[in-house]
Design a protein around this motif. Structure first.
Motif, PDB file in Angstrom:
ATOM      1  N   LEU A  34       1.067  -1.410   0.501  1.00  0.00           N
ATOM      2  CA  LEU A  34       0.159   0.253   0.108  1.00  0.00           C
ATOM      3  C   LEU A  34       0.680   2.050  -0.095  1.00  0.00           C
ATOM      4  CD1 LEU A  34      -2.538  -1.003   2.202  1.00  0.00           C
ATOM      5  CD2 LEU A  34      -3.448  -0.869   0.121  1.00  0.00           C
ATOM      6  N   LEU A  35       2.149   1.204   0.987  1.00  0.00           N
ATOM      7  CA  LEU A  35       2.913   1.764   0.400  1.00  0.00           C
ATOM      8  C   LEU A  35       4.157   2.506   0.100  1.00  0.00           C
ATOM      9  CD1 LEU A  35       1.396   2.537   3.404  1.00  0.00           C
ATOM     10  CD2 LEU A  35       2.840   4.207   4.433  1.00  0.00           C
ATOM     11  N   ARG A  36       4.474   1.612  -0.554  1.00  0.00           N
ATOM     12  CA  ARG A  36       5.458   1.828  -1.633  1.00  0.00           C
ATOM     13  C   ARG A  36       5.539   1.220  -2.798  1.00  0.00           C
ATOM     14  NH1 ARG A  36       6.219   5.103   1.229  1.00  0.00           N
ATOM     15  NH2 ARG A  36       7.626   5.185   3.127  1.00  0.00           N
ATOM     16  N   GLY A  37       3.996   0.456  -3.250  1.00  0.00           N
ATOM     17  CA  GLY A  37       3.736  -0.669  -4.459  1.00  0.00           C
ATOM     18  C   GLY A  37       3.369   0.109  -5.380  1.00  0.00           C
ATOM     19  N   PRO A  38       3.018   0.086  -6.394  1.00  0.00           N
ATOM     20  CA  PRO A  38       1.879   0.717  -7.274  1.00  0.00           C
ATOM     21  C   PRO A  38       1.365   1.817  -6.890  1.00  0.00           C
ATOM     22  CG  PRO A  38       2.358  -1.459  -8.436  1.00  0.00           C
ATOM     23  CD  PRO A  38       3.058  -1.049  -7.106  1.00  0.00           C
ATOM     24  N   SER A  39       0.826   3.299  -7.179  1.00  0.00           N
ATOM     25  CA  SER A  39       0.123   3.756  -6.854  1.00  0.00           C
ATOM     26  C   SER A  39       0.062   5.359  -7.717  1.00  0.00           C
ATOM     27  CB  SER A  39       0.202   4.156  -5.433  1.00  0.00           C
ATOM     28  OG  SER A  39      -1.077   5.180  -4.920  1.00  0.00           O
ATOM     29  N   SER A  40      -0.905   5.663  -7.994  1.00  0.00           N
ATOM     30  CA  SER A  40      -1.041   6.709  -9.071  1.00  0.00           C
ATOM     31  C   SER A  40      -0.599   8.018  -7.614  1.00  0.00           C
ATOM     32  CB  SER A  40      -2.442   7.281  -9.329  1.00  0.00           C
ATOM     33  OG  SER A  40      -3.634   7.247  -8.412  1.00  0.00           O
ATOM     34  N   LEU A  41      -1.108   7.442  -6.605  1.00  0.00           N
ATOM     35  CA  LEU A  41      -0.426   8.517  -4.888  1.00  0.00           C
ATOM     36  C   LEU A  41       0.805   7.971  -4.800  1.00  0.00           C
ATOM     37  CD1 LEU A  41      -2.827   8.434  -2.880  1.00  0.00           C
ATOM     38  CD2 LEU A  41      -3.029  10.003  -4.301  1.00  0.00           C
ATOM     39  N   THR A  42       1.392   9.569  -4.532  1.00  0.00           N
ATOM     40  CA  THR A  42       2.533   9.731  -4.239  1.00  0.00           C
ATOM     41  C   THR A  42       3.449   8.949  -3.066  1.00  0.00           C
ATOM     42  OG1 THR A  42       3.211  11.486  -3.358  1.00  0.00           O
ATOM     43  CG2 THR A  42       3.348  11.391  -5.793  1.00  0.00           C
ATOM     44  N   GLU A  43       5.000   7.986  -2.959  1.00  0.00           N
ATOM     45  CA  GLU A  43       4.680   7.996  -1.575  1.00  0.00           C
ATOM     46  C   GLU A  43       4.783   8.763  -1.000  1.00  0.00           C
ATOM     47  OE1 GLU A  43       8.682   5.717  -1.734  1.00  0.00           O
ATOM     48  OE2 GLU A  43       7.840   4.198  -3.392  1.00  0.00           O
ATOM     49  N   GLY A  44       4.896   9.773  -0.604  1.00  0.00           N
ATOM     50  CA  GLY A  44       5.344  11.290   0.719  1.00  0.00           C
ATOM     51  C   GLY A  44       3.502  11.014   0.351  1.00  0.00           C
ATOM     52  N   ALA A 166      13.143   6.612   8.845  1.00  0.00           N
ATOM     53  CA  ALA A 166      12.439   7.930   8.044  1.00  0.00           C
ATOM     54  C   ALA A 166      13.101   6.925   6.529  1.00  0.00           C
ATOM     55  CB  ALA A 166      12.181   8.415   8.746  1.00  0.00           C
ATOM     56  N   GLU A 167      14.645   7.220   6.986  1.00  0.00           N
ATOM     57  CA  GLU A 167      15.700   6.808   6.344  1.00  0.00           C
ATOM     58  C   GLU A 167      15.242   5.083   5.830  1.00  0.00           C
ATOM     59  OE1 GLU A 167      19.470   8.135   7.037  1.00  0.00           O
ATOM     60  OE2 GLU A 167      19.563   9.630   7.379  1.00  0.00           O
ATOM     61  N   ARG A 168      15.055   4.078   6.804  1.00  0.00           N
ATOM     62  CA  ARG A 168      14.444   2.888   6.657  1.00  0.00           C
ATOM     63  C   ARG A 168      13.807   2.610   5.804  1.00  0.00           C
ATOM     64  NH1 ARG A 168      15.494   0.079  11.741  1.00  0.00           N
ATOM     65  NH2 ARG A 168      13.120   0.196  12.401  1.00  0.00           N
ATOM     66  N   LEU A 169      12.773   3.409   6.166  1.00  0.00           N
ATOM     67  CA  LEU A 169      11.283   3.098   5.787  1.00  0.00           C
ATOM     68  C   LEU A 169      11.209   3.518   4.234  1.00  0.00           C
ATOM     69  CD1 LEU A 169       8.783   4.327   8.358  1.00  0.00           C
ATOM     70  CD2 LEU A 169       9.179   2.148   7.765  1.00  0.00           C
ATOM     71  N   VAL A 170      12.187   4.417   3.512  1.00  0.00           N
ATOM     72  CA  VAL A 170      12.057   5.504   2.819  1.00  0.00           C
ATOM     73  C   VAL A 170      12.951   4.569   1.273  1.00  0.00           C
ATOM     74  CG1 VAL A 170      13.019   7.043   1.030  1.00  0.00           C
ATOM     75  CG2 VAL A 170      11.404   7.815   3.038  1.00  0.00           C
ATOM     76  N   ASN A 171      13.977   4.041   1.902  1.00  0.00           N
ATOM     77  CA  ASN A 171      15.426   3.148   1.721  1.00  0.00           C
ATOM     78  C   ASN A 171      15.312   2.473   1.156  1.00  0.00           C
ATOM     79  OD1 ASN A 171      16.182   5.372   0.220  1.00  0.00           O
ATOM     80  ND2 ASN A 171      17.883   5.574   2.611  1.00  0.00           N
ATOM     81  N   HIS A 172      14.076   1.402   2.462  1.00  0.00           N
ATOM     82  CA  HIS A 172      14.140  -0.171   2.463  1.00  0.00           C
ATOM     83  C   HIS A 172      12.595  -0.399   2.199  1.00  0.00           C
ATOM     84  CE1 HIS A 172      14.969  -4.282   3.284  1.00  0.00           C
ATOM     85  NE2 HIS A 172      13.863  -4.022   4.050  1.00  0.00           N
ATOM     86  N   GLY A 173      11.279  -0.226   2.232  1.00  0.00           N
ATOM     87  CA  GLY A 173      10.355   0.011   2.778  1.00  0.00           C
ATOM     88  C   GLY A 173      10.100  -0.881   4.269  1.00  0.00           C
ATOM     89  N   TYR A 174       8.946  -1.511   3.896  1.00  0.00           N
ATOM     90  CA  TYR A 174       8.004  -2.027   5.714  1.00  0.00           C
ATOM     91  C   TYR A 174       8.975  -3.376   5.679  1.00  0.00           C
ATOM     92  CZ  TYR A 174       5.980   2.835   5.934  1.00  0.00           C
ATOM     93  OH  TYR A 174       6.068   3.570   6.140  1.00  0.00           O
ATOM     94  N   THR A 175       9.863  -3.872   5.233  1.00  0.00           N
ATOM     95  CA  THR A 175       9.414  -5.275   5.081  1.00  0.00           C
ATOM     96  C   THR A 175      10.268  -5.772   6.414  1.00  0.00           C
ATOM     97  OG1 THR A 175      10.899  -5.500   3.231  1.00  0.00           O
ATOM     98  CG2 THR A 175       8.732  -6.233   2.997  1.00  0.00           C
TER      99      THR A 175
END
Length: 186
Positions: A34-44, A166-175
């Motif tokens: 939901l937060l890092r997958g394909p979407s027309s909404l940006t990750e931000g 935040a750097e971990r979430l942005v660069n690695h995601g939620y896994t």
């Protein structure tokens, strides 16, 4: 102090997810999608949804974590701060404003979402999938907020933790990090 014994070097949600890796896996996968997958909404923009919901639920850990992630993704700090203060006055598009409003209504109750709120989002250009994903992200973060606060997880001793998170979430995601989290022990 957490209500159950958690790793002391893993504040907030990370400690809970490490405590029950089996139940954490599907939650992490859904969040990643939901937060890092394909979407027309940006990750931000998707992090702003998490921020608004967490802030409204008064979950200090999640609010700080997703504000920091939104700030990093947006490259500035004003937008996340302003959506927490007043969605209607925040520097976001009309479409995003209407989606954040829906997210905030979901936070209150699924039944608080009105046909008017949905129509406002559609009139502002939101697609059905954007509305769907906004509601699902908001509902998911209500789960996270209640999970974190319901077990009274710890806040980090150092507020700089949220920048690193935040750097971990942005660069690695939620896994889950492949190497785990022992490297965070001091």
């Amino acid at each position: 102090m957490p209500f159950i014994e958690l790793e002391s070097h893993l504040p907030g949600i990370t400690g809970l997810l490490e405590f029950r890796k089996d139940s954490a896996l599907p939650i992490r996968e859904l969040t990643q999608f939901l937060l890092r997958g394909p979407s027309s909404l940006t990750e931000g923009e998707r992090e702003l949804i998490a921020t608004v919901v967490s802030n409204g639920n008064q979950c200090r850990f999640c609010t700080a974590a997703h504000t920091a992630a939104a700030d990093l993704l947006l490259g500035e700090t004003d937008t996340a701060r302003q959506v927490k203060e007043n969605i209607d006055a925040a520097p976001v598009s009309e479409k995003m404003r209407s989606l954040l409003t829906i997210a905030d209504l979901v936070r209150v109750s699924g039944k608080a979402v009105t046909e008017e709120a949905i129509n406002n989002a559609k009139e502002a250009g939101a697609s059905d999938i954007e509305i769907h994903d906004t509601v699902l992200i908001a509902a998911l973060f209500c789960l996270y907020n209640r999970y974190v606060d319901g077990l009274s997880t710890a806040l980090p001793a150092d507020p700089a933790y949220f920048g690193t998170l935040a750097e971990r979430l942005v660069n690695h995601g939620y896994t889950r990090l492949p190497q785990g989290y022992d490297h965070l022990k001091k």
